[in-house]
Write an enzyme that holds these catalytic residues in place. Structure first.
Site, PDB file in Angstrom:
ATOM      1  CB  SER A 122      39.222  40.264  26.256  1.00 49.78           C
ATOM      2  OG  SER A 122      38.160  40.966  27.037  1.00 49.78           O
ATOM      3  CG  ASP A 212      43.359  44.411  31.462  1.00 52.41           C
ATOM      4  OD1 ASP A 212      42.462  45.227  31.362  1.00 52.41           O
ATOM      5  OD2 ASP A 212      43.202  43.156  31.025  1.00 52.41           O
ATOM      6  CG  HIS A 244      41.772  44.695  27.729  1.00 52.24           C
ATOM      7  ND1 HIS A 244      41.585  43.660  28.618  1.00 52.24           N
ATOM      8  CD2 HIS A 244      40.858  44.319  26.960  1.00 52.24           C
ATOM      9  CE1 HIS A 244      40.527  42.594  28.270  1.00 52.24           C
ATOM     10  NE2 HIS A 244      40.024  43.185  27.198  1.00 52.24           N
TER      11      HIS A 244
END
Length: 286
Positions: A122, A212, A244
């Site tokens: 991320s 996601d 995610h």
């Protein structure tokens, strides 16, 4: 044939960069299945990892969806960190504190390196791509070029980070590879020096979740497009059927190992079957 215990194993050092609201220790726990898989795949290497924690300690207000109770007086006791905070008022977007985040990474590279590659999740994946770019020869000239150009919103490019400069005594060879899970490109004119003229030349594997809901696909594709060549046609974009998080199912662990093997050296890696990962080691969304 088993490795000779008297033979010195070649180091394989991995820099692990956590996501927004995480920490080094938390990412260590979340990525355990991945690092174990890599260690098993490279028995002739001394595989080691480093998990720095980002310098910006986040407040409850910095965390999306955080709702403290009415009786809570908690202000700074949560263990959540970020490499930068995204300003909600600046246009184009501004990453406040990014210099501190980069300084933390530069310090880790200097004190614990040299590293072979970087793996990020991320915000840490976005940072991983930026760090890989910073370590490429000639990148400082890219920053100097965009500093002189006014882009959208009348904003020019940020200067080359001092912590990565020769003036600060920084030295580290280019990385051999980067693996970006749920990564994205830093948007706007400020950060073009990381991604343009030239594009990122370090080999990057992009692993993305088809479900996601945190990082929009367009933001991830912007990072893919900032890498040289045609990553999708070259098999450098891997999709998993989840959201995610770091996927820990066997095919996606194998994809990372196959990619790393290309740049570490097949003669030093295990070409045979890698052991299955126990279901108890599989990661959970975060």
């Amino acid at each position: 044939m088993a490795p000779n215990p008297t033979t010195q194993r070649q180091p394989l050092k991995l820099l692990m960069l956590h996501g927004y609201t995480q920490s080094g220790p938390l990412f260590h726990a979340k990525s355990r299945a991945l690092t174990k898989h890599i260690q098993k795949a490279f028995p002739l290497h001394d595989v080691s990892t480093s998990y720095p924690t980002a310098p910006l300690r986040l407040l409850p207000a910095d965390i999306p969806g955080y709702e403290p109770s009415e009786t809570s007086t908690e202000t700074s006791s949560i263990e959540a960190y970020g490499w930068w905070r995204r300003s909600n008022t600046a246009n184009p977007p501004l990453y406040t504190g990014i210099e501190e985040g980069l300084t933390t990474v530069a310090r880790t590279l200097s004190e614990e390196g040299p590293f072979d590659g970087v793996i990020g999740f991320s915000q840490g994946a976005a940072l991983a791509a930026m760090v890989a770019a910073l370590l490429e020869p000639g990148r400082e000239a890219s920053f100097e070029h965009f500093e002189k150009i006014t882009g959208e919103g009348g904003v020019a490019g940020m200067p080359f980070p001092e912590s990565f400069g020769a003036g600060a005594g920084f030295q580290h060879p280019p990385l051999k590879f980067a693996v970006c899970y749920s990564g994205f490109r830093a948007p706007g004119a400020r950060y073009r020096g990381f991604f343009e003229e030239p594009a990122i030349r370090t080999p990057v594997l992009h692993v993305l979740g088809s479900l996601d809901a945190v990082v929009e696909e367009g933001r991830s594709r912007a990072l893919i497009e900032a890498c040289v060549g045609e990553p999708e046609k070259e098999g450098l974009v891997v999709w998993h059927p989840g959201g995610h998080f770091l996927p820990s199912q066997r095919p996606y662990l194998d994809a990372a190992v196959k990619f790393i093997r290309e740049y570490v050296g097949p003669e030093n890696s295990k070409k045979g079957k890698v052991e299955e990962v126990d279901v108890n080691d599989m990661d959970m969304p975060f």
